[in-house]
Every structure is written in structure tokens, then in C-alpha cells.
Design a protein around this motif. Sequence first.
Motif, mmCIF file in Angstrom:
data_model
loop_
_atom_site.group_PDB
_atom_site.id
_atom_site.type_symbol
_atom_site.label_atom_id
_atom_site.label_comp_id
_atom_site.label_asym_id
_atom_site.label_seq_id
_atom_site.Cartn_x
_atom_site.Cartn_y
_atom_site.Cartn_z
ATOM 1 N N LEU A 15 2.647 12.974 -1.060
ATOM 2 C CA LEU A 15 2.771 11.608 -1.598
ATOM 3 C C LEU A 15 3.875 10.721 -1.089
ATOM 4 O O LEU A 15 3.723 9.513 -1.057
ATOM 5 C CB LEU A 15 2.910 12.075 -3.079
ATOM 6 C CG LEU A 15 2.886 10.702 -4.123
ATOM 7 C CD1 LEU A 15 1.877 10.008 -4.072
ATOM 8 C CD2 LEU A 15 3.214 11.362 -5.463
ATOM 9 N N GLY A 16 4.987 11.408 -0.940
ATOM 10 C CA GLY A 16 6.105 10.726 -0.371
ATOM 11 C C GLY A 16 6.050 9.617 0.581
ATOM 12 O O GLY A 16 6.178 8.250 0.413
ATOM 13 N N PRO A 17 5.528 10.012 1.746
ATOM 14 C CA PRO A 17 5.387 8.956 2.666
ATOM 15 C C PRO A 17 4.105 7.908 2.523
ATOM 16 O O PRO A 17 4.099 6.804 2.716
ATOM 17 C CB PRO A 17 4.804 9.896 3.970
ATOM 18 C CG PRO A 17 5.553 11.193 3.690
ATOM 19 C CD PRO A 17 5.437 11.365 2.025
ATOM 20 N N LEU A 18 2.971 8.474 1.811
ATOM 21 C CA LEU A 18 2.074 7.546 1.387
ATOM 22 C C LEU A 18 2.153 6.490 0.600
ATOM 23 O O LEU A 18 2.136 5.421 0.564
ATOM 24 C CB LEU A 18 0.813 8.286 0.963
ATOM 25 C CG LEU A 18 0.059 9.195 1.858
ATOM 26 C CD1 LEU A 18 -0.927 9.985 1.108
ATOM 27 C CD2 LEU A 18 -0.804 8.377 2.680
ATOM 28 N N LEU A 19 3.002 6.739 -0.727
ATOM 29 C CA LEU A 19 3.336 5.916 -1.734
ATOM 30 C C LEU A 19 4.604 5.146 -1.386
ATOM 31 O O LEU A 19 4.476 3.818 -1.791
ATOM 32 C CB LEU A 19 3.883 6.584 -2.816
ATOM 33 C CG LEU A 19 4.009 5.803 -4.193
ATOM 34 C CD1 LEU A 19 2.647 5.252 -4.715
ATOM 35 C CD2 LEU A 19 4.396 6.840 -5.502
ATOM 36 N N LEU A 78 -1.410 3.851 -7.675
ATOM 37 C CA LEU A 78 -1.318 5.296 -8.215
ATOM 38 C C LEU A 78 -2.099 5.564 -9.319
ATOM 39 O O LEU A 78 -2.761 6.458 -9.568
ATOM 40 C CB LEU A 78 -0.033 6.067 -8.077
ATOM 41 C CG LEU A 78 0.545 7.459 -8.066
ATOM 42 C CD1 LEU A 78 -0.265 8.106 -7.152
ATOM 43 C CD2 LEU A 78 1.695 7.687 -8.266
ATOM 44 N N ALA A 79 -1.645 4.731 -10.490
ATOM 45 C CA ALA A 79 -2.060 5.015 -11.723
ATOM 46 C C ALA A 79 -3.804 4.773 -11.903
ATOM 47 O O ALA A 79 -4.399 5.607 -12.464
ATOM 48 C CB ALA A 79 -1.533 4.279 -12.799
ATOM 49 N N ALA A 90 5.814 -1.931 -8.220
ATOM 50 C CA ALA A 90 4.974 -2.258 -9.410
ATOM 51 C C ALA A 90 3.386 -2.105 -8.725
ATOM 52 O O ALA A 90 2.616 -1.363 -9.282
ATOM 53 C CB ALA A 90 5.155 -3.526 -9.931
ATOM 54 N N GLY A 91 3.478 -2.383 -7.577
ATOM 55 C CA GLY A 91 1.972 -2.426 -6.919
ATOM 56 C C GLY A 91 1.649 -0.956 -6.529
ATOM 57 O O GLY A 91 0.549 -0.435 -6.531
ATOM 58 N N ALA A 92 2.757 -0.142 -5.974
ATOM 59 C CA ALA A 92 2.647 1.170 -5.615
ATOM 60 C C ALA A 92 2.170 2.060 -6.683
ATOM 61 O O ALA A 92 1.279 2.881 -6.813
ATOM 62 C CB ALA A 92 3.614 1.645 -4.910
ATOM 63 N N VAL A 93 2.832 1.711 -8.001
ATOM 64 C CA VAL A 93 2.676 2.460 -9.190
ATOM 65 C C VAL A 93 1.422 2.269 -9.896
ATOM 66 O O VAL A 93 0.444 3.084 -10.298
ATOM 67 C CB VAL A 93 3.706 2.351 -10.377
ATOM 68 C CG1 VAL A 93 3.245 2.787 -11.669
ATOM 69 C CG2 VAL A 93 4.883 2.996 -9.741
ATOM 70 N N GLY A 94 0.931 0.950 -9.696
ATOM 71 C CA GLY A 94 -0.365 0.436 -9.996
ATOM 72 C C GLY A 94 -1.524 1.187 -9.312
ATOM 73 O O GLY A 94 -2.481 1.401 -10.058
ATOM 74 N N GLY A 128 -2.790 18.774 -10.978
ATOM 75 C CA GLY A 128 -2.084 18.425 -9.641
ATOM 76 C C GLY A 128 -2.570 16.926 -9.306
ATOM 77 O O GLY A 128 -3.503 16.289 -9.924
ATOM 78 N N ILE A 129 -1.436 16.231 -8.502
ATOM 79 C CA ILE A 129 -1.947 14.733 -8.281
ATOM 80 C C ILE A 129 -2.477 14.533 -6.707
ATOM 81 O O ILE A 129 -2.676 13.457 -6.495
ATOM 82 C CB ILE A 129 -0.611 13.834 -8.333
ATOM 83 C CG1 ILE A 129 -0.662 12.372 -8.388
ATOM 84 C CG2 ILE A 129 0.405 14.184 -6.981
ATOM 85 C CD1 ILE A 129 0.593 11.770 -8.942
ATOM 86 N N SER A 130 -3.216 15.462 -6.457
ATOM 87 C CA SER A 130 -3.723 15.521 -4.829
ATOM 88 C C SER A 130 -4.940 14.618 -4.921
ATOM 89 O O SER A 130 -5.185 14.053 -3.624
ATOM 90 C CB SER A 130 -4.243 17.061 -4.653
ATOM 91 O OG SER A 130 -4.579 17.735 -5.528
ATOM 92 N N GLY A 131 -5.867 14.425 -6.065
ATOM 93 C CA GLY A 131 -6.678 13.671 -6.032
ATOM 94 C C GLY A 131 -6.349 11.981 -5.639
ATOM 95 O O GLY A 131 -6.973 11.542 -4.853
ATOM 96 N N ALA A 132 -5.394 11.672 -6.359
ATOM 97 C CA ALA A 132 -4.760 10.190 -5.922
ATOM 98 C C ALA A 132 -4.085 10.244 -4.767
ATOM 99 O O ALA A 132 -4.298 9.133 -4.163
ATOM 100 C CB ALA A 132 -3.736 9.895 -7.055
ATOM 101 N N ILE A 133 -3.682 11.350 -4.132
ATOM 102 C CA ILE A 133 -3.140 11.324 -2.851
ATOM 103 C C ILE A 133 -4.341 11.187 -1.552
ATOM 104 O O ILE A 133 -4.040 10.271 -0.903
ATOM 105 C CB ILE A 133 -2.442 12.654 -2.466
ATOM 106 C CG1 ILE A 133 -1.034 13.094 -3.236
ATOM 107 C CG2 ILE A 133 -2.083 12.897 -0.907
ATOM 108 C CD1 ILE A 133 -0.326 14.141 -3.154
#
Length: 219
Positions: free
Chosen positions: A84-88, A104-105, A98-102, A135-140
Motif C-alpha cells: 500500500l505504501g508505494p501505491l498510495l 482508497l475509501a 485528500a484525493g489519495a484518501v478519497g 484486510g485492505i488488499s482488495g483496495a490495494i
Amino acid sequence: GAWVRASCVSTSAWARAAPTTTAVLVLLTAAHAGRLAAGRPSLASLCLDGPAILHDPYHQAYRLASSALTHAGWLHLGFNAAALGPLLSRREAAGGGAGAVGDLAGLVLAGGLLFLGATAAAPGLGLPTPGCAVGISGAIFGLMTASPSPAPAVLAGGALTVPGRAYPWALIAALQFLMPGLSAAGHVCGALAGEALGAGRRWGWLADPWGDGGGGSLP
């Protein structure tokens, strides 16, 4: 020693360059540590459980968010944080925190809704109902498939080259083969949500944080 000091300096510089991404990783770590320290709630009460949400949407919809914040163990969290770190942070650099969090959410929510659709459709198609997922892998995977103009992935010392757009799907298949207990439905639904996000940007329906549709790449 010198290696520890260099690591701390490098980590500090990365945190300053991508503060929102750092905050997300801290949140995931704190959520996992807090759950372990408290000894509750259980994974079963936090996971993305399709039947539970469909049968009791007013009291179980929280699982759409809680499942992404919950990990099965430190190793699970570590793998997801490393991906997640490099992608986000790349998304944060392109269009702000804000766009990154948007993104991801939105991917967490869209992937969860697709997961519910798969749960509802599975019996009629003669398929097994997707199991409980954490886990958050789906969003990854969603961030990967939404990435514009991804470069080809070179694997096995150059013996195999996977086209950039196919790489997330090849990775899902490979992980599922190596670790059958993973949530294939969660990964696929997250990747599909990312494909929809990327398509919306390419077709001009959604704002493109990279401007010209370029500049993104897969890790």
C-alpha cells in the motif's frame, strides 16, 4: 549503529514526503495493535461477511469499513503495508492527500459492494458463497488496476514479462495458487472497482489526478 540512524532518517524523509500515506499506515497499525491489546472484537465480528450484511444491513453495514482496518496478523499487515505504501504515496504525490484518501475509501466501499453482489449472486450461479474477508488488499489491487499507463512487470530474472494491465490479475491468480486460503473474491472485487475508476478517468467522466493520464506505474 549507523544503519539504524540511516533507516530512521530515510523513514522520516519518506513520512514528510507522503504524510497522508504515513497516517493511513499508522492508522492500520494502531487498529491492529489496539485489537490485539484489547483482545476484542474478534475477526469474525469485523470481517466482510456478505450474508451477515445482506441479512441485517442496518446493523452489519459497518463491516464494509471495519474489514479493511482489520488484519489477521502482523505478517498480513506487513505485506499489505509494504504494497500500500508505494501505491498510495504515488497517488498522493499526483493529486494530494485528500484525493489519495478519497480513492482508497472509494475503492474499499466499491469493492465491498461488489463483494455483496457476488455473495447474493453466488447461489443462483451454483458457486460457493465468498467467505469472510479481512484486510485492505482488495483496495490495494484497486489502486493497481486504476493506475494509468502501468509499465510491464519483468519477472523471473527477465524470463517472463507480464503486460502492465494484466499484472494485477496475474498477481491475484498467483497468490491464490500459492495461498488458497486468501479471499479471491475480495481481491477480484477490489481490482474490478479499480478498473471502473481507471475507466472513468480515461473516458473523462472523473477527474484525472495525473492530468494527461500518464505518470502512474505499478510497483
